[in-house]
Design an enzyme around this catalytic site. Structure first.
Site, PDB file in Angstrom:
ATOM      1  N   ARG A 171       0.818  -1.229   0.000  1.00 19.27           N
ATOM      2  CA  ARG A 171       0.000   0.000   0.000  1.00 19.27           C
ATOM      3  C   ARG A 171       0.851   1.279   0.000  1.00 19.27           C
ATOM      4  O   ARG A 171       0.406   2.325   0.490  1.00 19.27           O
ATOM      5  CB  ARG A 171      -0.961   0.035   1.201  1.00 19.27           C
ATOM      6  CG  ARG A 171      -1.907  -1.123   1.309  1.00 19.27           C
ATOM      7  CD  ARG A 171      -2.929  -1.205   0.191  1.00 19.27           C
ATOM      8  NE  ARG A 171      -3.758  -2.358   0.375  1.00 19.27           N
ATOM      9  CZ  ARG A 171      -3.474  -3.562  -0.133  1.00 19.27           C
ATOM     10  NH1 ARG A 171      -2.416  -3.734  -0.907  1.00 19.27           N
ATOM     11  NH2 ARG A 171      -4.258  -4.585   0.102  1.00 19.27           N
ATOM     12  N   SER A 221     -10.672  -0.456   4.226  1.00 18.18           N
ATOM     13  CA  SER A 221      -9.846  -0.648   5.425  1.00 18.18           C
ATOM     14  C   SER A 221      -9.198   0.674   5.817  1.00 18.18           C
ATOM     15  O   SER A 221      -8.522   1.306   5.004  1.00 18.18           O
ATOM     16  CB  SER A 221      -8.759  -1.686   5.150  1.00 18.18           C
ATOM     17  OG  SER A 221      -9.368  -2.948   4.993  1.00 18.18           O
ATOM     18  N   GLU A 291      -4.234   3.558   6.644  1.00 14.27           N
ATOM     19  CA  GLU A 291      -3.988   3.270   5.226  1.00 14.27           C
ATOM     20  C   GLU A 291      -4.561   4.415   4.382  1.00 14.27           C
ATOM     21  O   GLU A 291      -4.055   4.735   3.312  1.00 14.27           O
ATOM     22  CB  GLU A 291      -4.672   1.951   4.849  1.00 14.27           C
ATOM     23  CG  GLU A 291      -4.549   1.585   3.388  1.00 14.27           C
ATOM     24  CD  GLU A 291      -5.172   0.226   3.072  1.00 14.27           C
ATOM     25  OE1 GLU A 291      -4.988  -0.725   3.868  1.00 14.27           O
ATOM     26  OE2 GLU A 291      -5.857   0.128   2.041  1.00 14.27           O
TER      27      GLU A 291
END
Ligand SMILES: Cc1cc2nc3c(=O)[nH]c(=O)nc-3n(C[C@H](O)[C@H](O)[C@H](O)COP(=O)(O)OP(=O)(O)OC[C@H]3O[C@@H](n4cnc5c(N)ncnc54)[C@H](O)[C@@H]3O)c2cc1C
Length: 301
Positions: A171, A221, A291
């Site tokens: 990520r 998320s 994130e």
């Protein structure tokens, strides 16, 4: 002789555009300027005539973005629905512009009996956002399949780059110096003649629908998974499902999802994120890291 006037963009320029309209959490204050290019040439010309110090925010579908309530002082470059060319090339690779929805890319691959991009079927963002985030699912991720990316630099120069020019990890994507934004990418795919890849994709999508609050306002998320563990497991183990700050609440279906309700603010989401980090740290010793990307100014800044 008088200087030639810069050409007016063919796309839309909106002033004080509320970014809550363009993010999946449906929160966020206004952007000073909001530009939707007509096409790639229009975007390149627009960026070339911007003052060099103009703050830019590239925007796909806003599905990983928390824009603060005071909004964004600068110019938003909104690509969804604008840079939307998508095709299979003669050499078998897939070309997608940055504004293409990931699900559309996955669908083209499936229809062409190609494997490799099925994981994109469940990601509610654009190709540009997937490149910026190294979006992934089901053990796969975007940059594994990237052959080359078409980029624009801060001065407006464009060109194709190899993945080796980007530092890519979970990520996280660190671009080369002078990078400004992604315009398009070429993806590697392999044959899926027996449809096995497509069948796995369909099963994974069904599982996603059963385990995630799909369709409710969220950014997926919220936290990155810490090494060797899952953020959702830790948040649930700390008894945080259902905990709220104002109109932001931890999903009772998937603890790593924060949902927003009518009237929620970005400040509510940020306060809930801070409360989760603090509770997980004090109960487990693990430090969670968001994130999602947080941008813009707080209200009354
Ligand atoms: C229900 C739900 C499920 C999700 N599931 C997943 C999942 O399984 N896996 C996963 O990885 N993510 C998931 N996400 C998060 C999100 O969809 C991904 O991160 C997606 O890649 C973001 O794409 P976007 O176009 O919405 O980007 P945005 O949210 O608009 O932007 C995200 C970041 O990318 C930058 N960016 C966007 N376009 C460009 C561009 N053209 N050039 C340079 N920078 C750019 C933005 O400036 C920002 O920093 C989920 C989100 C939701 C709401």
């Amino acid at each position: 002789m008088a200087e030639p006037k810069p050409l007016a963009p063919r796309g839309r320029v909106l002033l004080d555009e509320p970014l809550a309209r363009h993010t999946s959490w449906r929160v966020g204050g206004p952007a000073d300027r909001f530009f939707e290019p007509a096409d790639r040439d229009d975007l390149v010309a627009f960026i070339r005539q911007l003052p060099p110090q103009e703050p830019l925010l590239w925007l796909g579908l806003g599905s990983n973005l928390l824009v603060r309530d005071g909004g964004f002082r600068g110019t938003v470059i909104a690509l969804h629905g604008a840079l939307d060319a998508l095709r299979q090339e003669d050499d078998g690779t897939i070309f997608a512009e940055a504004g293409v929805h990931c699900a559309r890319l996955a669908k083209l691959a499936e229809r062409s009996q190609l494997a490799g991009l099925g994981f994109m079927a469940g990601i509610p963002g654009t190709v540009g956002g997937a490149l910026a985030m190294n979006a992934g699912a089901w053990g796969d991720e975007t940059w594994t399949h990237v052959l080359a990316v078409d980029v624009i630099g801060a001065g407006g120069a464009t060109g194709w780059c190899s993945p080796a020019q980007f530092a890519v990890s979970y990520r996280t994507v660190v671009p080369p110096p002078d990078f400004c934004g992604f315009l398009a990418a070429r993806f590697r795919v392999t044959p899926d003649a027996d449809g096995e890849h497509a069948a796995t994709t369909r099963r994974s999508l069904a599982q996603r629908k059963a385990t995630q609050p799909v369709g409710r306002p969220s950014a997926g998320s919220t936290f990155r998974n810490p090494p060797g563990d899952h953020a959702a497991r830790l948040i649930e183990a700390c008894g945080l499902k259902g905990v709220r700050r104002g109109g932001a609440v931890v999903s009772s279906l998937h603890a790593n999802f924060i949902l927003t309700e009518d009237g929620a603010t970005a400040a509510d989401v940020e306060a809930l994120i801070a409360a989760i980090i603090s509770a997980v740290r004090s109960k487990t010793g693990v430090e969670l890291h968001p994130e999602i990307r947080v941008v813009g100014e707080p209200a009354n800044a």
